[in-house]
Design an enzyme around this catalytic site. Structure first.
Site, PDB file in Angstrom:
ATOM      1  N   GLY B 496       4.786 -12.473  -2.425  1.00 47.75           N
ATOM      2  CA  GLY B 496       3.494 -13.094  -2.663  1.00 47.75           C
ATOM      3  C   GLY B 496       2.451 -12.133  -3.183  1.00 47.75           C
ATOM      4  O   GLY B 496       1.482 -12.558  -3.797  1.00 47.75           O
ATOM      5  N   GLN B 497       2.624 -10.838  -2.963  1.00 47.41           N
ATOM      6  CA  GLN B 497       1.583  -9.885  -3.346  1.00 47.41           C
ATOM      7  C   GLN B 497       1.395  -9.835  -4.864  1.00 47.41           C
ATOM      8  O   GLN B 497       0.342  -9.481  -5.349  1.00 47.41           O
ATOM      9  CB  GLN B 497       1.901  -8.443  -2.902  1.00 47.41           C
ATOM     10  CG  GLN B 497       2.489  -8.285  -1.533  1.00 47.41           C
ATOM     11  CD  GLN B 497       3.995  -8.388  -1.536  1.00 47.41           C
ATOM     12  OE1 GLN B 497       4.568  -9.322  -2.092  1.00 47.41           O
ATOM     13  NE2 GLN B 497       4.668  -7.447  -0.904  1.00 47.41           N
ATOM     14  N   GLY B 498       2.479 -10.132  -5.594  1.00 44.44           N
ATOM     15  CA  GLY B 498       2.370 -10.051  -7.048  1.00 44.44           C
ATOM     16  C   GLY B 498       2.781  -8.698  -7.594  1.00 44.44           C
ATOM     17  O   GLY B 498       2.548  -8.411  -8.770  1.00 44.44           O
ATOM     18  N   ALA B 537       3.799  -1.471   4.251  1.00 45.96           N
ATOM     19  CA  ALA B 537       2.998  -0.246   4.224  1.00 45.96           C
ATOM     20  C   ALA B 537       2.075  -0.105   3.015  1.00 45.96           C
ATOM     21  O   ALA B 537       1.475   0.941   2.841  1.00 45.96           O
ATOM     22  CB  ALA B 537       3.896   1.002   4.321  1.00 45.96           C
ATOM     23  N   SER B 538       1.964  -1.128   2.204  1.00 45.41           N
ATOM     24  CA  SER B 538       1.069  -1.062   1.032  1.00 45.41           C
ATOM     25  C   SER B 538       1.434   0.091   0.112  1.00 45.41           C
ATOM     26  O   SER B 538       0.558   0.754  -0.440  1.00 45.41           O
ATOM     27  CB  SER B 538      -0.404  -0.919   1.456  1.00 45.41           C
ATOM     28  OG  SER B 538      -0.741  -1.862   2.432  1.00 45.41           O
ATOM     29  N   ALA B 741      -3.874   4.705  -8.994  1.00 47.89           N
ATOM     30  CA  ALA B 741      -3.983   3.609  -8.023  1.00 47.89           C
ATOM     31  C   ALA B 741      -3.453   3.973  -6.650  1.00 47.89           C
ATOM     32  O   ALA B 741      -2.556   4.798  -6.515  1.00 47.89           O
ATOM     33  CB  ALA B 741      -3.222   2.389  -8.546  1.00 47.89           C
ATOM     34  N   GLY B 743      -2.730   1.727  -2.651  1.00 49.07           N
ATOM     35  CA  GLY B 743      -2.424   0.387  -2.144  1.00 49.07           C
ATOM     36  C   GLY B 743      -3.625  -0.315  -1.525  1.00 49.07           C
ATOM     37  O   GLY B 743      -4.569   0.325  -1.085  1.00 49.07           O
ATOM     38  N   VAL B 744      -3.561  -1.659  -1.483  1.00 46.43           N
ATOM     39  CA  VAL B 744      -4.646  -2.416  -0.849  1.00 46.43           C
ATOM     40  C   VAL B 744      -4.103  -3.719  -0.276  1.00 46.43           C
ATOM     41  O   VAL B 744      -4.808  -4.715  -0.160  1.00 46.43           O
ATOM     42  CB  VAL B 744      -5.797  -2.661  -1.861  1.00 46.43           C
ATOM     43  CG1 VAL B 744      -5.383  -3.662  -2.943  1.00 46.43           C
ATOM     44  CG2 VAL B 744      -7.071  -3.106  -1.165  1.00 46.43           C
ATOM     45  N   GLU B 746      -2.436  -4.334   2.880  1.00 47.13           N
ATOM     46  CA  GLU B 746      -2.696  -4.641   4.298  1.00 47.13           C
ATOM     47  C   GLU B 746      -4.171  -4.612   4.620  1.00 47.13           C
ATOM     48  O   GLU B 746      -4.665  -5.322   5.494  1.00 47.13           O
ATOM     49  CB  GLU B 746      -2.015  -3.601   5.180  1.00 47.13           C
ATOM     50  CG  GLU B 746      -0.515  -3.575   5.091  1.00 47.13           C
ATOM     51  CD  GLU B 746      -0.001  -2.292   5.685  1.00 47.13           C
ATOM     52  OE1 GLU B 746       0.355  -2.302   6.879  1.00 47.13           O
ATOM     53  OE2 GLU B 746       0.027  -1.274   4.961  1.00 47.13           O
TER      54      GLU B 746
END
Lengths: 166, 791, 281
Positions: B496-498, B537-538, B741, B743-744, B746
């Site tokens: 779902g995150q894409g 863990a993003s 970049a 992660g974002v 969680e």
């Protein structure tokens, strides 16, 4: 009325196709669609009508198919998400869902689309409140709902919004 | 968020996600939908008691039930399962350790037959006294949930189970000298908080299919976040070599950490084995998802903070008591990871943290978005507000004086550089967005109360790094098709995150080909898609993004190598762009990728080169284990900082809260795809609001879960979302992240409850210490007339 | 997992009543309560008798003189959509609208809601204050019961085996203002922690308030009509009625909320209800 066995014969039109089947009486419409007709687009999320993942359109009205018996759809017209694409063309709502990020994991999406589609067919210009009321019975854990509302609003405000009928 | 134009074709653009069509047409197949030839359906018998000895299980009637093909009970199975501590049986053997734990299972031709057969299984129980609270479980004569703890295998050097106790792990952080710090302090403040256990509530429940194939092989289809983790843990559990285990993950209907490890697969396998190798599918009902599948641990947190009158934190002493439930699962790692983040995004010169993971007789906790950070930051960020008030400082100002900045040192001894994010900018962004001007005065509150509705604003910060082994790695393969399109192969799972869309953007950017020409086959399959540690863990965009860049450059190298022969030039004179390799000084001299994709063919028939297959990999660089006594080390791949600002309105007669606005800001380093970042933020914030306002497991005195269902475990519906949600990003490049970049995924969920708790203080002048902040709790705080409500 | 049962679709009311004679037969209307109970093992009927489509049950009529009739087959959404009901009996529309979700309301029926007899049934308080009567058919003919005699306990009604509720009748159009209030945990679909309906008519001094989810059956506050007639101050009236409600109810602690919260919310909501229906002359 005979009671020798607990099967029922039904004739039902699903996405425009007529089916004649015999099913155990306790079969739900959800099970019938998924297991007998192999239309697995409609999902089971809870089995008690709380989550909306099993939403289909029956005789023009959105219903939770986990709480409808297959026996009860004898003579009915049922629409599932699989029927929304026509001749390879996605519906305006399906396109808007993609464009507006209204689907993430995708599991609530079929039910959500059927609830939203039914809304647009009975109300061509719903307010935000009416949109929310129509989809409040569809739980989503991924999107936070806002993109879904935006997708539905986009269909309303766009100039060409092809409507569907049975 | 405004998009910047920095010369990229795809990076930073809000390209639509790739997988939309399958999802909106219902053609995406989830494990929930899969039917395998010859498949049987499984159902389980579960313990009604929180703690009980299994005296006997009589399965004779069940075995004879029409349609039944296999019945299994715990005693037949001599395997242990566990991620870090091998404490779990596939089916409870001698003891059931939580109400809802599976003790026997049936595989039959239909779900109905399996369920009816389960009803015929007779279990004789000897109920025992359960322990239901981690603090109780730490006491001297507490019931031992795992009397054999000392005999379990475990990951040495990282986790430290304490024999003779209910503690599978204790993490310590020791920095500086807290005693000295408290002596320097002008104010010492003590606070205590509590989070109850909650559940992920993925809309697709846990479901797996396993088949025991001839020759000792296994095939698994599962709704999981980590095909390779399933394979590895399966191998460890059964002693079957890795190459004989094939794990396939199709579309996944939500994971949020709950599907990160191994869950139903071993049980499906042992049933299949007993059923002569027929595949066995086990789907959790929604009730079983709540009652049997794992939860998020509950947490007691205790803080003692020393601060100077000019607002510097000089000492912080913390105790975390994690309610791990009956098995260690991910819980021990959460206890570890949240400890090293356990002071919040602040510079704390003297810090002592003790994080105890404690067994209780409740459903066990596992990974859940935030991996312990929402739980600890509930207390940390509420504590910050309380300390600020005690020394008479504005809570935003207090935070600004203590946030980590370049040059700061964290509690594990990591030095913050200008390549880390800027939590101060996130803080300022949300403070501005909600118009923070300081707390209301008591008089303002009293005046507002007369109308029956009071408003308040609150702010909370957050930080998190991926909690993962130091050796975490991932691989990506890019393989060309004859028409110049490219398949991107990865075992990272997009639930779902894409992330697949992001990886496609990266591949298109690096290969300099149109985005539509990158194809990502959806399913992950340990036979075909290269290794990825886990989708948790993003770290997906970060690590798999880097691996994708490397794979793309490998492709370009291969393309250029073949092209240089054809064009009769040195490789160094070649450039790539617009789907072709061309001479830099004579761009019309070029060969199209598609003519190189499977090797180049000369007019006379000679052929050179071969299929272009790019390999990329990434392994976390320079991470270290934590010192067992001091917790010092480098555990973090990258830190993502963020903040939430919330404005609420409270109905003082009922305690109902309306969230008027949530403003969220994160330093993501570089926005790879704005629409996806926005999607994660909104989704995470709403999920965080669930933890903040409504969600909790309610247990009876005997330890029975009383709300295992959507009727009484309420998650937010479309009617419950805030009136307004805004998203803001800061872009301080992460030098080692793809295009800068980090992660974002969680993070948006973390600290949402804390912001609400702080806003409630502003609105009502009352401090709350327990979650969820539902209307009833808020109401009783108001009713008590006191400034603190601990109930 | 729905347990096996027989399914019958009677073509006439007589066939339905005949089918309902046997032990273990239950009427199926919307199914949104019954099918859940079967799935959870709370009920194991042998036969489901599908009463949908029987024309004796489809009435939804409204007459200013004769009152209203709502048949057992009328779904909540059909009820909500009915303009006459919305205009003259808004308390019914409001109560119906608060129930479950849109898609469940396409199936669930008003009659089914109170026949399920949950203490928190959202339709019940409104029916109490409207003085509704339940019309029941059986092999001998018909009988009628006032709603407060129909609901007898937790999930218990006065309906006997072999009987079927045909419709609910509101004998005469009430005068005055009416409203329905419900306290939930979230704004989305939820069961009532507390619910209530009220009707107030100044000229006749009628004041009827019924509170649900606070006892085994809904609690109709008695002796408050006279209070309204003599009341000079709405706020004082509200306070007094709230006080009386406190002694009339007997709520419990449950997984949804505590007894004390229910008691306090009854006070709050009764006051809000009185303010809403008793102000404006």
């Amino acid at each position: 009325m005979k009671r020798e066995n607990n099967s029922v014969k039904i004739t039902v039109t699903v996405n425009g196709i007529e089916y004649r089947e015999t099913v155990p009486a306790h079969t739900t419409l959800l099970q019938f669609l998924r297991e007998k007709l192999l239309l697995t687009g409609t999902k089971e999320g809870c089995g008690i009508g709380e989550c909306g993942a099993c939403t289909v359109i029956m005789n023009g009205k959105s219903v939770a198919s986990c709480l409808v018996l297959a026996a009860e759809v004898d003579g009915a017209q049922v629409r599932t998400v699989e029927g929304e694409i026509r001749d390879g063309e996605l519906s305006a709502l399906q396109k808007a869902f993609i464009e507006h990020g209204a689907t993430q994991c995708g599991f609530c999406t079929p039910g959500m689309i059927m609830s939203a589609q039914e809304l647009l067919e009975r109300n061509s210009n719903p307010s935000r409140e009416e949109i929310v009321e129509a989809i409040a019975g569809n739980l989503c854990r991924c999107t936070g709902y806002e993109p879904i509302v935006e997708a539905i609003e986009a269909v309303i405000t766009s100039k060409d919004s092809p409507r569907r009928s049975t | 968020m405004a998009e910047t134009n920095d010369g990229y074709t795809y990076i930073g653009k809000s390209v639509t996600r790739r997988d939309g069509v399958e999802k909106v047409t219902g053609s995406a197949l989830f494990t929930h939908d899969l039917v395998v030839q010859g498949m049987l359906y499984a159902k389980t018998v579960r313990s009604p008691y929180a703690y009980a000895r299994i005296k006997s299980i009589d399965t004779r009637e069940a075995e004879k039930w029409p349609g039944v093909r296999a019945v299994v009970k715990g005693k037949e199975l001599s395997y242990k399962v566990g991620l870090y501590v091998l404490d779990k049986d596939i089916l409870a053997k001698d003891y059931a350790r939580y109400q809802g734990e599976a003790v026997a299972a049936v595989a039959a031709d239909s779900e109905l037959a399996a369920e009816q057969a389960c009803e015929k299984i007779k279990v004789e129980w000897e109920p025992l006294q359960p322990v239901l609270d981690p603090k109780e479980a730490l006491k001297e004569n507490a019931p031992r949930v795992h009397p054999d703890l000392e005999h379990y295998g475990y990951m040495k050097g990282v986790f430290f189970p304490k024999p003779g106790t209910n503690i599978p792990h204790q993490q310590k952080i020791r920095k500086g000298d807290v005693g000295e710090g408290f002596r320097q302090a002008d104010a010492v403040v003590e606070t205590r908080f509590y989070n109850p256990p909650v559940q992920h509530v993925p809309i697709e429940t846990h479901v797996s299919i396993a088949q025991a194939l001839p020759g000792g092989k296994v095939q698994i289809w599962t709704s999981a976040q980590s095909p390779y983790t399933v394979r590895n843990l399966f191998s460890v559990c059964f002693g079957i070599p890795h190459q004989n285990i094939r794990v396939k993950v199709p579309y996944v209907g939500g994971g949020f950490g709950g599907k990160a490890g191994i869950h139903l697969e071993p049980l499906c396998y042992v049933l299949s084995r007993k059923a002569g190798g027929r595949p066995v599918k086990l789907t959790m009902t929604r009730e079983e998802e709540f009652n049997t599948m794992p939860s998020r641990q509950g947490l007691y947190s205790e803080f003692k903070t020393g601060a100077t009158k000019d607002g510097k934190i000089v000492a912080l002493q913390v105790r975390y008591y994690w309610d791990a439930g009956a098995y260690a699962d991910y819980g021990v790692n959460i206890g570890r990871a949240a400890a090293y983040a356990g002071a919040g995004p602040y510079e704390v010169p003297n810090c002592s943290i003790d994080s105890y993971v404690v067994y209780t007789n409740k459903v066990f906790g596992t990974a859940y978005r935030g991996f312990g950070h929402l739980e600890v930051l509930w207390g940390i960020e509420r504590n910050m507000d309380i300390v600020a008030r005690t020394i008479g400082l504005d809570p935003v100002e207090f935070r600004m004086r203590n946030v980590l900045r370049p040059g700061s040192v964290t509690i594990t001894g990591e030095r913050i550089t200008e390549h880390h994010g800027r939590v101060d900018k996130c803080l300022q962004a949300v403070a501005k967005e909600i118009g923070w001007k300081g707390y209301k005065t008591e008089q303002q509150r009293e005046e507002e109360k007369r109308s029956g509705k009071v408003r308040g604003k609150g702010i909370a910060l957050l930080h998190k790094a991926p909690a993962m082994p130091t050796f975490t790695s991932t691989g990506v393969v890019l393989k060309f098709n004859e028409n110049g399109t490219v398949d991107l192969m990865t075992s990272l799972v997009d639930y779902g995150q894409g992330t697949y869309t992001t990886l496609a953007q990266i591949a298109a950017e690096e290969l300099k080909i149109p985005l539509e020409k990158i194809n990502i086959p959806w399913d992950s399959d340990t036979s075909f898609t290269p290794y990825d540690w886990q989708t948790v863990a993003s770290k997906g965009a970060f690590m798999s993004g880097n691996a994708t860049i490397m794979a793309a450059r490998d492709c370009l190298r291969q393309l250029k190598e073949t092209a240089s022969q054809v064009l009769r030039c040195p490789v160094e004179e070649l450039e790539c762009g617009s789907e072709r390799v061309f001479l830099r000084h004579q761009p019309d001299t070029a060969i199209q990728y598609k003519d190189l994709a499977y090797g180049y063919v000369y007019p006379n028939g000679n052929a050179i080169g071969g299929p272009v297959i790019g390999r990329g990999q990434y392994i976390a660089q320079g991470l270290t284990n934590l010192d067992p006594e001091t917790g010092q080390g480098l555990p973090a791949l990258d830190w993502t900082y963020g903040a939430h600002g919330m404005e609420i309105e409270v109905d003082t007669e009922t305690g109902d809260v309306e969230v008027l606005k949530i403003a969220s800001s994160f330093d993501v380093g570089k926005v790879l795809n704005e629409a996806l970042v926005r999607g994660q933020i909104i989704g995470g914030v709403v999920q965080g609001l669930g933890s903040a306002m409504t969600e909790e497991f309610r247990f009876s005195k005997e330890g029975k879960l009383e709300n295992p269902g959507l009727v009484d475990y309420k998650i937010l519906t479309a009617k419950d979302i805030p009136r307004k949600m805004t998203q803001h990003v800061v872009e301080t490049p992460q030098t080692d992240g793809p295009y800068g970049a980090r992660g974002v995924a969680e993070h948006p969920m973390i600290s949402v409850p804390s912001a609400l708790g702080n806003a409630l203080y502003d609105a009502l002048g009352i401090d709350y210490f327990r979650l969820p902040l539902n209307a009833e709790r808020i109401y009783f705080g108001i009713k008590s007339g006191k400034k603190e409500h601990h109930g | 997992m729905i347990k096996p049962f027989f399914y019958l679709k009677p073509r006439t009311l007589e066939e339905a009543l005949d089918a309902l004679q046997s032990d273990g037969a239950r009427a199926l209307a919307g199914g949104t309560d019954l099918l859940v109970e079967i799935r959870n093992g709370e009920r194991r009927p042998e036969t489901l008798v599908d009463i949908k489509g029987l024309k004796d049950l489809e009435d939804l009529t409204f007459d200013p003189q004769k009152g209203a009739t709502i048949g057992a087959g009328v779904s909540l959404n059909v009820l909500i959509d009915n303009a006459q009901v919305r205009k003259h009996l808004p308390v019914l529309s409001e109560a119906a609208f608060s129930i479950a979700t849109y898609q469940l309301r396409n199936r669930a029926t008003l009659v089914g809601n109170f026949c399920n007899a949950s203490p928190a049934a959202d339709m019940a308080p409104a029916l109490y204050i409207l003085g509704a009567e339940v019309v029941i058919a059986n092999a001998e003919g018909q009988r009628r019961l006032p709603i407060h005699e129909f609901l007898t306990g937790v999930k218990q009604t006065a309906l006997k085996q072999g009987e079927l509720v045909l419709r609910v009748e509101i004998p005469r159009l009430p005068k005055g203002k009416m409203a329905f209030l419900k306290k939930q945990r979230i704004k989305g679909h939820d069961l009532a922690l507390v619910n209530m309906a009220g009707l107030a008519d100044r000229p006749t001094g009628a004041l009827r308030i019924c509170i649900g989810a606070c006892a085994v059956t809904p609690v109709l506050l008695s002796d408050i009509g006279s209070l309204y007639k003599d009341a000079k101050d709405v706020e004082k009236l509200a306070e007094r009625v709230a006080e009386l409600s406190g002694t009339a109810i007997s709520p419990i602690d449950d997984v949804r909320c505590s007894k004390e919260y229910r008691e306090d919310m009854v006070r709050v909501f009764v006051k809000r209800l009185v303010r809403q229906i008793c102000s404006g002359g």
